[in-house]
Enzyme design. Structure first.
Site, PDB file in Angstrom:
ATOM      1  N   ASN A   1      -0.960   8.036   2.874  1.00  0.00           N
ATOM      2  CA  ASN A   1       0.042   7.048   2.785  1.00  0.00           C
ATOM      3  C   ASN A   1       1.358   7.478   1.839  1.00  0.00           C
ATOM      4  OD1 ASN A   1       1.380   4.815   1.760  1.00  0.00           O
ATOM      5  ND2 ASN A   1      -0.015   3.389   3.371  1.00  0.00           N
TER       6      ASN A   1
ATOM      7  N   HIS B   1       4.292   4.905  -1.615  1.00  0.00           N
ATOM      8  CA  HIS B   1       4.717   4.813  -3.184  1.00  0.00           C
ATOM      9  C   HIS B   1       5.916   5.787  -3.471  1.00  0.00           C
ATOM     10  CE1 HIS B   1       2.510   1.118  -3.287  1.00  0.00           C
ATOM     11  NE2 HIS B   1       1.553   1.485  -2.814  1.00  0.00           N
TER      12      HIS B   1
ATOM     13  N   ARG C   1      15.322   2.438  -8.191  1.00  0.00           N
ATOM     14  CA  ARG C   1      16.605   2.400  -8.564  1.00  0.00           C
ATOM     15  C   ARG C   1      17.816   2.673  -7.552  1.00  0.00           C
ATOM     16  NH1 ARG C   1      16.413   4.904 -13.756  1.00  0.00           N
ATOM     17  NH2 ARG C   1      18.587   5.316 -13.611  1.00  0.00           N
TER      18      ARG C   1
ATOM     19  N   HIS D   1       3.351   1.820   5.445  1.00  0.00           N
ATOM     20  CA  HIS D   1       3.140   0.463   5.846  1.00  0.00           C
ATOM     21  C   HIS D   1       4.759  -0.071   5.761  1.00  0.00           C
ATOM     22  CE1 HIS D   1       1.479  -3.651   4.850  1.00  0.00           C
ATOM     23  NE2 HIS D   1       2.653  -3.899   5.721  1.00  0.00           N
TER      24      HIS D   1
ATOM     25  N   ARG E   1       6.917  -3.041   5.673  1.00  0.00           N
ATOM     26  CA  ARG E   1       6.615  -4.409   5.152  1.00  0.00           C
ATOM     27  C   ARG E   1       7.679  -5.078   5.779  1.00  0.00           C
ATOM     28  NH1 ARG E   1       2.074  -4.895   1.458  1.00  0.00           N
ATOM     29  NH2 ARG E   1       2.835  -7.208   1.166  1.00  0.00           N
TER      30      ARG E   1
ATOM     31  N   ARG F   1       9.928  -3.720   0.869  1.00  0.00           N
ATOM     32  CA  ARG F   1       9.890  -3.542  -0.774  1.00  0.00           C
ATOM     33  C   ARG F   1       9.783  -1.818  -0.925  1.00  0.00           C
ATOM     34  NH1 ARG F   1       4.111  -5.942  -2.502  1.00  0.00           N
ATOM     35  NH2 ARG F   1       5.012  -7.661  -1.381  1.00  0.00           N
ATOM     36  N   HIS F   2       9.292  -1.142   0.036  1.00  0.00           N
ATOM     37  CA  HIS F   2       9.253   0.339  -0.229  1.00  0.00           C
ATOM     38  C   HIS F   2       9.733   1.109   1.065  1.00  0.00           C
ATOM     39  CE1 HIS F   2       5.421  -0.489   1.449  1.00  0.00           C
ATOM     40  NE2 HIS F   2       4.843  -0.709   0.479  1.00  0.00           N
TER      41      HIS F   2
ATOM     42  N   GLU G   1       1.237   1.145   9.546  1.00  0.00           N
ATOM     43  CA  GLU G   1       0.666   0.072   9.049  1.00  0.00           C
ATOM     44  C   GLU G   1       1.509  -1.236   9.280  1.00  0.00           C
ATOM     45  OE1 GLU G   1      -0.612   0.326   5.095  1.00  0.00           O
ATOM     46  OE2 GLU G   1      -2.138   2.060   5.638  1.00  0.00           O
TER      47      GLU G   1
ATOM     48  N   THR H   1      -2.109  -4.832  -0.075  1.00  0.00           N
ATOM     49  CA  THR H   1      -2.646  -5.816   1.007  1.00  0.00           C
ATOM     50  C   THR H   1      -3.765  -6.217   0.574  1.00  0.00           C
ATOM     51  OG1 THR H   1      -1.799  -4.300   2.564  1.00  0.00           O
ATOM     52  CG2 THR H   1      -3.532  -5.505   3.540  1.00  0.00           C
TER      53      THR H   1
ATOM     54  N   GLU I   1     -10.250  -0.235  10.657  1.00  0.00           N
ATOM     55  CA  GLU I   1     -10.313   0.650   9.513  1.00  0.00           C
ATOM     56  C   GLU I   1     -10.963  -0.680   8.519  1.00  0.00           C
ATOM     57  OE1 GLU I   1      -6.514   2.237   8.062  1.00  0.00           O
ATOM     58  OE2 GLU I   1      -7.240   1.643   6.023  1.00  0.00           O
TER      59      GLU I   1
ATOM     60  N   HIS J   1      -8.223   1.783   1.023  1.00  0.00           N
ATOM     61  CA  HIS J   1      -7.374   0.808   0.197  1.00  0.00           C
ATOM     62  C   HIS J   1      -8.319   1.063  -1.121  1.00  0.00           C
ATOM     63  CE1 HIS J   1      -5.342  -2.448  -1.564  1.00  0.00           C
ATOM     64  NE2 HIS J   1      -4.396  -2.113  -0.381  1.00  0.00           N
TER      65      HIS J   1
ATOM     66  N   GLY K   1      -3.546   6.340  -0.417  1.00  0.00           N
ATOM     67  CA  GLY K   1      -1.973   6.341  -0.835  1.00  0.00           C
ATOM     68  C   GLY K   1      -1.821   6.544  -2.356  1.00  0.00           C
ATOM     69  N   HIS K   2      -1.992   5.016  -3.105  1.00  0.00           N
ATOM     70  CA  HIS K   2      -1.315   5.054  -4.448  1.00  0.00           C
ATOM     71  C   HIS K   2      -2.106   6.090  -5.342  1.00  0.00           C
ATOM     72  CE1 HIS K   2      -1.299   2.792  -8.439  1.00  0.00           C
ATOM     73  NE2 HIS K   2      -0.088   2.505  -7.841  1.00  0.00           N
TER      74      HIS K   2
HETATM   75  N1  PXP Z   1      -5.113   1.324   4.666  1.00  0.00           N
HETATM   76  C1  PXP Z   1      -4.546   0.387   4.639  1.00  0.00           C
HETATM   77  C2  PXP Z   1      -4.742  -0.372   6.137  1.00  0.00           C
HETATM   78  C3  PXP Z   1      -3.512  -0.181   3.792  1.00  0.00           C
HETATM   79  O1  PXP Z   1      -2.668  -1.166   3.980  1.00  0.00           O
HETATM   80  C4  PXP Z   1      -3.144   0.616   2.630  1.00  0.00           C
HETATM   81  C5  PXP Z   1      -2.313   0.187   1.708  1.00  0.00           C
HETATM   82  O2  PXP Z   1      -0.966   0.433   2.244  1.00  0.00           O
HETATM   83  C6  PXP Z   1      -4.040   1.861   2.542  1.00  0.00           C
HETATM   84  C7  PXP Z   1      -4.989   2.336   3.328  1.00  0.00           C
HETATM   85  C8  PXP Z   1      -3.971   2.771   1.123  1.00  0.00           C
HETATM   86  O3  PXP Z   1      -4.153   2.125   0.199  1.00  0.00           O
HETATM   87  P1  PXP Z   1      -3.934   2.646  -1.352  1.00  0.00           P
HETATM   88  O4  PXP Z   1      -2.531   2.981  -1.432  1.00  0.00           O
HETATM   89  O5  PXP Z   1      -4.488   1.723  -2.347  1.00  0.00           O
HETATM   90  O6  PXP Z   1      -4.857   4.130  -1.417  1.00  0.00           O
END
Ligand code: PXP
Length: 236
Positions: A6, A9, A17, A42, A44, A48-49, A69, A100, A150, A190, A212-213
């Site tokens: 993902n 971020h 910025r 995602h 949104r 926001r991103h 997403e 989420t 998922e 997640h 992702g994060h």
């Molecule tokens: N899976 C889903 C369905 C999500 O909504 C997200 C966050 O966008 C992720 C995975 C990834 O989560 P993380 O950024 O915490 O790894």
């Protein structure tokens, strides 16, 4: 086991910025080169991103599968139908949340899903539902006729003590077993990071993790030294 990366971020940093860098599209290109099985993003409602232009550029430039997403919002559904990603993962979305929070309540959203799912089917877009590791949601996913879910691993990732972490892991395992017995394909994600991912990756039957994060956070420190040296050369 497949890995969906993902790249949202990278866009968070850009939006902070209002610059045109760092580019999540460039991030997606690197994820593809690194062997990611899916690019995940995602879009949104509050943008926001990730922005609309990002997802269309990613779809245009990359060969790797794209997993969008998205919430059950009319506007985003129309964008997804136009974009035609390989897969959409339907997630709940609240304006004020940091990220989420939990899976989609399938019983509450049943009517809306029954209207929307055929639209994706007609365009050959695979659908995954992001659900809590709860029996009622797994059963509802099967009834709705999707092929994939998922499982939300956020509560496992956030669990404070060893016991509660183990409890959440057991909940995920039971959910996976139930889903497999119903013939559903199972992804999870997640809050997974470099220290908590292994226990989830070991669960038999999960075929894809979406992360992702933690990957973007790790990338900051992997690249910081070189980035400082590069600026130092210019400055001096
Ligand atoms: N899976 C889903 C369905 C999500 O909504 C997200 C966050 O966008 C992720 C995975 C990834 O989560 P993380 O950024 O915490 O790894």
């Amino acid at each position: 086991m497949r890995l969906g990366v993902n790249i949202d971020h990278i866009a968070t940093l850009r939006q902070a910025r209002g610059t045109d860098y760092p580019s999540p599209v460039q991030g997606a290109v690197i994820a593809e080169k690194a062997g990611a099985d899916f690019i995940v993003s995602h879009l949104r409602e509050d943008r926001r991103h990730i922005q609309d232009k990002d997802i269309f550029a990613i779809k245009r430039r990359l060969k790797t599968g794209f997993n969008l997403e998205m919430a059950l919002s009319g506007e985003i559904i129309n964008i997804a139908l136009k974009l035609k990603p390989d897969k959409v993962t339907i997630v709940p979305e609240k304006r004020k949340e940091l990220t989420t929070e939990g899976g989609l309540d399938l019983n509450k959203n049943r009517r809306k899903l029954e209207q929307v799912l055929p639209k994706f089917k007609r365009k050959s877009i695979a659908v995954s539902l992001f659900v809590n590791p709860a029996e009622k949601d797994i059963l509802a996913a099967k009834e709705l006729g999707v092929e994939e879910i998922e499982i939300h691993t956020g509560r496992y990732a956030d669990a404070a003590g060893v016991n509660s972490r183990q409890r959440e892991l057991t909940r995920i395992k039971s959910a996976v077993e139930l889903a497999l017995s119903l013939g559903l394909r199972v992804a999870a994600g997640h809050g997974l990071n470099y220290s908590n991912v292994s226990a989830v990756a070991k669960i038999k039957g999960i075929e894809e993790l979406n992360i992702g994060h933690s990957i973007i956070a790790e990338a900051v420190f992997n690249g910081l030294y070189t980035s400082i040296r590069k600026m130092m050369t210019l400055v001096r």
